[in-house]
Design a protein around this motif. Structure first.
Motif, PDB file in Angstrom:
ATOM      1  N   ALA A 167       0.826  -1.205   0.000  1.00 51.17           N
ATOM      2  CA  ALA A 167       0.000   0.000   0.000  1.00 51.17           C
ATOM      3  C   ALA A 167       0.863   1.259   0.000  1.00 51.17           C
ATOM      4  O   ALA A 167       0.571   2.225  -0.720  1.00 51.17           O
ATOM      5  CB  ALA A 167      -0.937  -0.012   1.217  1.00 51.17           C
ATOM      6  N   ALA A 168       1.927   1.269   0.797  1.00 54.74           N
ATOM      7  CA  ALA A 168       2.821   2.426   0.831  1.00 54.74           C
ATOM      8  C   ALA A 168       3.458   2.658  -0.537  1.00 54.74           C
ATOM      9  O   ALA A 168       3.560   3.805  -1.018  1.00 54.74           O
ATOM     10  CB  ALA A 168       3.889   2.232   1.900  1.00 54.74           C
ATOM     11  N   TYR A 169       3.899   1.574  -1.181  1.00 55.47           N
ATOM     12  CA  TYR A 169       4.513   1.703  -2.504  1.00 55.47           C
ATOM     13  C   TYR A 169       3.515   2.289  -3.514  1.00 55.47           C
ATOM     14  O   TYR A 169       3.856   3.206  -4.266  1.00 55.47           O
ATOM     15  CB  TYR A 169       4.999   0.331  -2.961  1.00 55.47           C
ATOM     16  CG  TYR A 169       5.630   0.327  -4.340  1.00 55.47           C
ATOM     17  CD1 TYR A 169       6.998   0.522  -4.499  1.00 55.47           C
ATOM     18  CD2 TYR A 169       4.864   0.122  -5.482  1.00 55.47           C
ATOM     19  CE1 TYR A 169       7.578   0.524  -5.761  1.00 55.47           C
ATOM     20  CE2 TYR A 169       5.430   0.122  -6.745  1.00 55.47           C
ATOM     21  CZ  TYR A 169       6.786   0.326  -6.875  1.00 55.47           C
ATOM     22  OH  TYR A 169       7.356   0.334  -8.119  1.00 55.47           O
ATOM     23  N   THR A 225      -2.491  21.168  -8.863  1.00 58.99           N
ATOM     24  CA  THR A 225      -1.541  20.639  -7.883  1.00 58.99           C
ATOM     25  C   THR A 225      -1.427  19.139  -8.021  1.00 58.99           C
ATOM     26  O   THR A 225      -2.044  18.521  -8.874  1.00 58.99           O
ATOM     27  CB  THR A 225      -2.017  21.004  -6.469  1.00 58.99           C
ATOM     28  OG1 THR A 225      -3.321  20.481  -6.295  1.00 58.99           O
ATOM     29  CG2 THR A 225      -2.050  22.490  -6.277  1.00 58.99           C
ATOM     30  N   ALA A 226      -0.654  18.542  -7.104  1.00 56.15           N
ATOM     31  CA  ALA A 226      -0.298  17.128  -7.270  1.00 56.15           C
ATOM     32  C   ALA A 226      -1.496  16.213  -7.266  1.00 56.15           C
ATOM     33  O   ALA A 226      -1.542  15.237  -7.997  1.00 56.15           O
ATOM     34  CB  ALA A 226       0.671  16.708  -6.157  1.00 56.15           C
ATOM     35  N   GLY A 227      -2.447  16.450  -6.423  1.00 51.19           N
ATOM     36  CA  GLY A 227      -3.594  15.560  -6.361  1.00 51.19           C
ATOM     37  C   GLY A 227      -4.664  15.884  -7.361  1.00 51.19           C
ATOM     38  O   GLY A 227      -5.672  15.205  -7.429  1.00 51.19           O
ATOM     39  N   GLY A 251      -7.162   8.675  -8.850  1.00 54.53           N
ATOM     40  CA  GLY A 251      -5.939   8.517  -8.069  1.00 54.53           C
ATOM     41  C   GLY A 251      -6.166   8.662  -6.579  1.00 54.53           C
ATOM     42  O   GLY A 251      -5.793   7.793  -5.783  1.00 54.53           O
ATOM     43  N   LEU A 252      -6.775   9.774  -6.164  1.00 57.24           N
ATOM     44  CA  LEU A 252      -7.020   9.995  -4.736  1.00 57.24           C
ATOM     45  C   LEU A 252      -7.964   8.936  -4.180  1.00 57.24           C
ATOM     46  O   LEU A 252      -7.777   8.457  -3.060  1.00 57.24           O
ATOM     47  CB  LEU A 252      -7.602  11.385  -4.512  1.00 57.24           C
ATOM     48  CG  LEU A 252      -6.665  12.570  -4.777  1.00 57.24           C
ATOM     49  CD1 LEU A 252      -7.385  13.884  -4.539  1.00 57.24           C
ATOM     50  CD2 LEU A 252      -5.428  12.479  -3.896  1.00 57.24           C
ATOM     51  N   THR A 253      -8.962   8.557  -4.951  1.00 55.57           N
ATOM     52  CA  THR A 253      -9.889   7.526  -4.490  1.00 55.57           C
ATOM     53  C   THR A 253      -9.179   6.199  -4.256  1.00 55.57           C
ATOM     54  O   THR A 253      -9.406   5.524  -3.247  1.00 55.57           O
ATOM     55  CB  THR A 253     -11.020   7.335  -5.515  1.00 55.57           C
ATOM     56  OG1 THR A 253     -11.694   8.579  -5.702  1.00 55.57           O
ATOM     57  CG2 THR A 253     -12.008   6.290  -5.042  1.00 55.57           C
ATOM     58  N   GLY A 254      -8.295   5.836  -5.177  1.00 56.76           N
ATOM     59  CA  GLY A 254      -7.558   4.582  -5.017  1.00 56.76           C
ATOM     60  C   GLY A 254      -6.638   4.612  -3.810  1.00 56.76           C
ATOM     61  O   GLY A 254      -6.548   3.630  -3.060  1.00 56.76           O
ATOM     62  N   MET A 255      -5.954   5.740  -3.596  1.00 58.91           N
ATOM     63  CA  MET A 255      -5.077   5.832  -2.420  1.00 58.91           C
ATOM     64  C   MET A 255      -5.882   5.748  -1.127  1.00 58.91           C
ATOM     65  O   MET A 255      -5.483   5.084  -0.166  1.00 58.91           O
ATOM     66  CB  MET A 255      -4.270   7.135  -2.480  1.00 58.91           C
ATOM     67  CG  MET A 255      -3.185   7.145  -3.546  1.00 58.91           C
ATOM     68  SD  MET A 255      -2.117   8.606  -3.464  1.00 58.91           S
ATOM     69  CE  MET A 255      -3.154   9.837  -4.252  1.00 58.91           C
ATOM     70  N   PHE A 293      -6.484   8.479   5.550  1.00 59.65           N
ATOM     71  CA  PHE A 293      -5.897   9.140   4.393  1.00 59.65           C
ATOM     72  C   PHE A 293      -6.450  10.550   4.306  1.00 59.65           C
ATOM     73  O   PHE A 293      -7.659  10.760   4.431  1.00 59.65           O
ATOM     74  CB  PHE A 293      -6.226   8.366   3.116  1.00 59.65           C
ATOM     75  CG  PHE A 293      -5.690   9.026   1.865  1.00 59.65           C
ATOM     76  CD1 PHE A 293      -4.384   8.827   1.465  1.00 59.65           C
ATOM     77  CD2 PHE A 293      -6.494   9.868   1.111  1.00 59.65           C
ATOM     78  CE1 PHE A 293      -3.890   9.442   0.320  1.00 59.65           C
ATOM     79  CE2 PHE A 293      -6.018  10.475  -0.029  1.00 59.65           C
ATOM     80  CZ  PHE A 293      -4.710  10.268  -0.428  1.00 59.65           C
ATOM     81  N   THR A 294      -5.556  11.504   4.104  1.00 60.95           N
ATOM     82  CA  THR A 294      -5.954  12.897   3.897  1.00 60.95           C
ATOM     83  C   THR A 294      -5.175  13.450   2.717  1.00 60.95           C
ATOM     84  O   THR A 294      -4.027  13.060   2.464  1.00 60.95           O
ATOM     85  CB  THR A 294      -5.678  13.761   5.141  1.00 60.95           C
ATOM     86  OG1 THR A 294      -4.280  13.673   5.478  1.00 60.95           O
ATOM     87  CG2 THR A 294      -6.524  13.300   6.326  1.00 60.95           C
TER      88      THR A 294
END
Length: 415
Positions: free
Chosen positions: A318-320, A364-366, A375-379, A390-391
């Motif tokens: 998950a971290a990777y 921005t990045a997100g 992307g944000l949803t998957g993280m 997760f924030t």
């Protein structure tokens, strides 16, 4: 215990079950739910009716037979309590009601047409019918045959005894038809439910196959073209510098790695019985290589890792993936920004933080202001699936940061 095949042994087996065997299982939950809404109305009414019938039976015995109060109350309860038990325990209700056919004839007068009080006759018939709707035919036949024994012993008029025989047989036939109809309806409902589940499973499998086909025909085709064009570009261009040649090689390698992951995904989508993935998954030790690949792509990335012990494989994966997605978002939405990735482990958790400065790109990045990807949803889903948090959001300097806290102590049952 398996039921015997010999007819005589089958009959003896049913008799033993009737007398000492376990009671029938409760009705299915669907049947109980059907009556749940009426329970608050039916239960008080049934209790009042049983109390009234008990009092009526006791009064009848006292007036016609001159029995003591205690005996009349006991026989009155014996006529009504089995009816209440038959709702949940039909076998035990019959076992209680049947001996009272022999006890209830005490001091029966010659003026009484039957040696039992009317409440006991009615209550026993109710118990017998309920029993016939809940047990197999063999047990119901034994209960009916046993019922006729006290009838022919204590009923003076043979015509009345024969009439009771017809009544018992008719009641048992009606109860058996009710039981068979109920079993048939239940089998049809189960078959319909299985058909619906099979149709839903087939629809899901067809949709997965369609998605796999689209991925193969569109995405995989374009990724193959990218890999081929990146590999052949140095030979099609004149005087390609060595850094550009290395960049083309990195692009081709990344494309082919993506194709390998795509093939694994397609295999899973096309078959619901596919073997579990046994290929090694990336983890925390692979993060430096990931950051180095981002640097070769032209990003300015700093990495700080302070983890006392190796986390579980699921946490490392998950971290990777979170770092991978965050770097991809930074490259896409904050071109030219400096990215700082920090991974720290403390207090049974792993904290992953990826932040970037204000870049040259429009967002921005997100992709917080203009992005519409996943992307944000998957993280967030990866973090929450491990019991973490997760924030993501803008920083004070105009950049963007994502922070995930992943538990490593296994308390959630996953890590």
């Amino acid at each position: 215990m398996a039921q015997p095949d010999n007819p005589v042994r089958v009959a003896l087996y049913d008799l033993r079950r009737l007398l000492v065997g376990p009671d029938v299982p409760p009705r299915p939950a669907t049947t109980r739910r059907r009556w749940h809404g009426w329970r608050s109305y039916l239960v008080p009414f049934a209790v009042l009716a049983l109390v009234g019938l008990t009092a009526a039976a006791a009064q009848y015995l006292e007036e016609n037979r001159g029995l003591a109060d205690g005996y009349t109350v006991a026989l009155g309860l014996g006529a009504t309590v089995p009816v209440a038990l038959a709702v949940r325990w039909p076998l035990w209700a019959w076992r209680l009601a049947y001996p009272l056919l022999f006890l209830g004839v005490v001091r029966a007068g010659p003026d009484e047409p039957w040696p039992w009080n009317p409440v006991q006759i009615l209550g026993y018939l109710v118990v017998l019918v309920v029993l016939g709707t809940r047990v197999e035919t063999g047990l119901a036949l034994w209960a009916g045959a046993a019922t006729l024994l006290p009838v022919y012993l204590f009923v003076a008029e043979r015509a009345n005894a024969h009439g009771v025989t017809v009544l018992v047989i008719g009641a048992l036939l009606l109860a058996d038809q009710i039981r068979r109809r109920r079993l048939s309806q239940r089998a049809l409902a189960e078959q319909a439910e299985r058909s619906e589940l099979e149709q839903a499973r087939r629809a899901v499998l067809e949709e997965r196959t369609r998605i796999a086909r689209e991925l193969h025909d569109v995405v995989a085709h374009h990724m193959s073209m990218i890999a081929v064009r990146a590999e052949t570009a140095p030979y099609r261009l004149d005087a390609v510098p060595e850094p550009a040649r290395a960049e083309f090689t990195a692009i081709a390698g990344a494309a082919r790695e993506a194709l390998t992951d795509m093939r694994r995904l397609l295999g899973v989508l096309r078959s619901e019985s596919a073997d579990p993935e046994t290929a090694p998954q990336p983890g925390l030790p692979d993060v430096p290589a990931l950051v180095e690949a981002a640097r070769r792509a032209g990003m300015t990335v700093t990495l700080e890792v302070d983890v006392p012990a190796e986390p579980p494989a699921s946490v490392g994966l998950a971290a990777y993936r979170i770092v991978q997605e965050a770097l991809a978002n930074a490259a896409r939405h904050a071109a030219g920004a400096e990215v700082r990735a920090t991974i720290r482990g403390a207090a049974g958790a792993l904290e992953v933080r990826v932040a970037n400065d204000r870049g040259d790109g429009p967002t921005t990045a997100g992709g917080g202001r203009a992005g519409h990807g996943h992307g944000l949803t998957g993280m967030r889903e990866r973090a929450v699936s491990l019991g973490g948090t997760f924030t993501a959001g803008p920083t004070d300097d105009g950049g963007y940061a994502v922070v995930a806290v992943l538990p490593c102590d296994g308390e959630d049952g996953t890590a």
